[in-house]
Design a protein around this motif. Structure first.
Motif, PDB file in Angstrom:
ATOM      1  N   VAL A  48       0.866  -1.177   0.000  1.00  0.00           N
ATOM      2  CA  VAL A  48       0.000   0.000   0.000  1.00  0.00           C
ATOM      3  C   VAL A  48       0.905   1.231   0.000  1.00  0.00           C
ATOM      4  N   MET A  49       0.763   2.042  -1.051  1.00  0.00           N
ATOM      5  CA  MET A  49       1.567   3.258  -1.189  1.00  0.00           C
ATOM      6  C   MET A  49       0.658   4.476  -1.093  1.00  0.00           C
ATOM      7  N   ARG A  50       1.141   5.491  -0.398  1.00  0.00           N
ATOM      8  CA  ARG A  50       0.387   6.746  -0.248  1.00  0.00           C
ATOM      9  C   ARG A  50       1.131   7.861  -0.967  1.00  0.00           C
ATOM     10  N   TYR A  51       0.380   8.642  -1.738  1.00  0.00           N
ATOM     11  CA  TYR A  51       0.923   9.780  -2.484  1.00  0.00           C
ATOM     12  C   TYR A  51       0.205  11.036  -2.001  1.00  0.00           C
ATOM     13  N   ARG A  52       0.975  12.069  -1.714  1.00  0.00           N
ATOM     14  CA  ARG A  52       0.397  13.356  -1.305  1.00  0.00           C
ATOM     15  C   ARG A  52       1.141  14.477  -2.017  1.00  0.00           C
ATOM     16  N   LEU A  53       0.371  15.331  -2.690  1.00  0.00           N
ATOM     17  CA  LEU A  53       0.952  16.483  -3.368  1.00  0.00           C
ATOM     18  C   LEU A  53       0.287  17.731  -2.817  1.00  0.00           C
ATOM     19  N   THR A  54       1.098  18.672  -2.373  1.00  0.00           N
ATOM     20  CA  THR A  54       0.624  19.967  -1.893  1.00  0.00           C
ATOM     21  C   THR A  54       1.247  21.022  -2.793  1.00  0.00           C
ATOM     22  N   VAL A  55       0.392  21.877  -3.375  1.00  0.00           N
ATOM     23  CA  VAL A  55       0.897  22.923  -4.265  1.00  0.00           C
ATOM     24  C   VAL A  55       0.430  24.272  -3.736  1.00  0.00           C
ATOM     25  N   TYR A  56       1.399  25.127  -3.428  1.00  0.00           N
ATOM     26  CA  TYR A  56       1.104  26.472  -2.949  1.00  0.00           C
ATOM     27  C   TYR A  56       0.714  27.354  -4.128  1.00  0.00           C
ATOM     28  N   PRO A  57      -0.078  28.383  -3.864  1.00  0.00           N
ATOM     29  CA  PRO A  57      -0.398  29.301  -4.962  1.00  0.00           C
ATOM     30  C   PRO A  57       0.846  30.087  -5.368  1.00  0.00           C
ATOM     31  N   PRO A  58       1.036  30.307  -6.665  1.00  0.00           N
ATOM     32  CA  PRO A  58       2.189  31.115  -7.077  1.00  0.00           C
ATOM     33  C   PRO A  58       2.053  32.521  -6.502  1.00  0.00           C
ATOM     34  N   GLY A  59       3.173  33.142  -6.221  1.00  0.00           N
ATOM     35  CA  GLY A  59       3.153  34.472  -5.617  1.00  0.00           C
ATOM     36  C   GLY A  59       3.197  34.431  -4.099  1.00  0.00           C
ATOM     37  N   ILE A  60       3.214  33.229  -3.534  1.00  0.00           N
ATOM     38  CA  ILE A  60       3.285  33.087  -2.076  1.00  0.00           C
ATOM     39  C   ILE A  60       4.611  33.684  -1.596  1.00  0.00           C
ATOM     40  N   THR A  61       4.565  34.359  -0.468  1.00  0.00           N
ATOM     41  CA  THR A  61       5.784  34.966   0.061  1.00  0.00           C
ATOM     42  C   THR A  61       6.574  33.936   0.860  1.00  0.00           C
ATOM     43  N   VAL A  62       7.828  34.254   1.117  1.00  0.00           N
ATOM     44  CA  VAL A  62       8.679  33.372   1.923  1.00  0.00           C
ATOM     45  C   VAL A  62       8.070  33.205   3.313  1.00  0.00           C
ATOM     46  N   VAL A  63       7.549  34.292   3.882  1.00  0.00           N
ATOM     47  CA  VAL A  63       6.953  34.230   5.220  1.00  0.00           C
ATOM     48  C   VAL A  63       5.733  33.310   5.218  1.00  0.00           C
ATOM     49  N   GLU A  64       4.887  33.425   4.198  1.00  0.00           N
ATOM     50  CA  GLU A  64       3.703  32.559   4.116  1.00  0.00           C
ATOM     51  C   GLU A  64       4.108  31.092   3.960  1.00  0.00           C
ATOM     52  N   ARG A  65       5.100  30.836   3.097  1.00  0.00           N
ATOM     53  CA  ARG A  65       5.556  29.466   2.892  1.00  0.00           C
ATOM     54  C   ARG A  65       6.138  28.888   4.179  1.00  0.00           C
ATOM     55  N   ARG A  66       6.946  29.679   4.876  1.00  0.00           N
ATOM     56  CA  ARG A  66       7.512  29.197   6.142  1.00  0.00           C
ATOM     57  C   ARG A  66       6.426  28.929   7.176  1.00  0.00           C
ATOM     58  N   ALA A  67       5.410  29.766   7.197  1.00  0.00           N
ATOM     59  CA  ALA A  67       4.296  29.553   8.138  1.00  0.00           C
ATOM     60  C   ALA A  67       3.563  28.253   7.806  1.00  0.00           C
ATOM     61  N   LEU A  68       3.356  27.984   6.516  1.00  0.00           N
ATOM     62  CA  LEU A  68       2.692  26.739   6.120  1.00  0.00           C
ATOM     63  C   LEU A  68       3.548  25.521   6.450  1.00  0.00           C
ATOM     64  N   VAL A  69       4.849  25.620   6.213  1.00  0.00           N
ATOM     65  CA  VAL A  69       5.755  24.513   6.545  1.00  0.00           C
ATOM     66  C   VAL A  69       5.743  24.282   8.055  1.00  0.00           C
ATOM     67  N   PHE A  70       5.821  25.364   8.821  1.00  0.00           N
ATOM     68  CA  PHE A  70       5.789  25.239  10.284  1.00  0.00           C
ATOM     69  C   PHE A  70       4.483  24.588  10.721  1.00  0.00           C
ATOM     70  N   ARG A  71       3.376  25.037  10.175  1.00  0.00           N
ATOM     71  CA  ARG A  71       2.050  24.503  10.530  1.00  0.00           C
ATOM     72  C   ARG A  71       1.963  23.011  10.237  1.00  0.00           C
ATOM     73  N   ARG A  72       2.514  22.604   9.092  1.00  0.00           N
ATOM     74  CA  ARG A  72       2.470  21.194   8.702  1.00  0.00           C
ATOM     75  C   ARG A  72       3.351  20.339   9.608  1.00  0.00           C
ATOM     76  N   ARG A  73       4.497  20.887  10.039  1.00  0.00           N
ATOM     77  CA  ARG A  73       5.450  20.099  10.814  1.00  0.00           C
ATOM     78  C   ARG A  73       5.244  20.179  12.323  1.00  0.00           C
ATOM     79  N   TRP A  74       4.508  21.177  12.801  1.00  0.00           N
ATOM     80  CA  TRP A  74       4.397  21.403  14.239  1.00  0.00           C
ATOM     81  C   TRP A  74       3.859  20.205  15.025  1.00  0.00           C
TER      82      TRP A  74
END
Length: 189
Positions: A44-70
């Protein structure tokens, strides 16, 4: 200079810079791709793709990464804090303080990403392989097409074949196509 001809201290420094960037920003500017087995058999293999909207700022991307990893990181840090506080205060109180800290940081990270999360595209698929049969649950075809296109963009950018502006423009095309696919599939249901 190629990496193998650099002095060891420079190679270590480059590795630290790279992994710090990955820890803060994620591996890809466009989002995240996770592929892995669900169980030890690999059937059983699981695939997950997350695509941020283009134009996302570094701060927004870091916040999303932090939220996902917290949740994972926060659990480990919470246990460390609880053990450390246990020396100074009662064990149950130390655990309550660590748990409260975990929840507060989770809620703050959720609030900080509330404006961007609805625009983040997510596709999931699971493939179950049995003897002579393969069952696909989810949206594997659009997921693999989009992931291949995005990874190719990264590869072309890494080799200097795309400028950052071209990379983001083409990432935007993949994002738009993927959002239309998701909308069409969900409106049929």
């Amino acid at each position: 200079m190629h990496n193998s001809t650099l002095p060891p201290s420079v190679r270590v420094e480059r590795l630290l810079v790279h992994w710090t960037r990955v820890a803060l920003d994620g591996e890809h500017s466009w989002g995240d791709l996770q592929v892995g087995p669900v169980d030890r058999s690999g059937s059983v293999m699981r695939y997950r793709l997350t695509v941020y909207p283009p134009g996302i700022t570094v701060v927004e991307r870091r916040a999303l990464v932090f939220r996902r990893r917290w949740p994972g990181v926060g659990l480990v840090l919470g246990l460390v804090v609880a053990i450390g506080l246990n020396v100074a205060i009662n064990g149950w109180l130390a655990l309550a303080v660590a748990a409260a800290l975990f929840v507060v940081i989770l809620l703050v990270s959720r609030s900080a990403t509330a404006g961007i999360r609805p625009r983040v595209l997510r596709l999931r698929a699971t493939v179950v392989a049995t003897t002579g049969h393969r069952e696909v649950l989810g949206e594997l075809a659009p997921l693999t097409r989009a992931a291949a296109a995005l990874l190719e963009l990264d590869d072309r950018a890494d080799h200097g074949l795309l400028t950052p502006v071209e990379h983001e423009h083409l990432w935007g095309e993949v994002y738009t196509g993927l959002s239309q696919t998701i909308y069409e599939r969900r409106s049929v249901r």
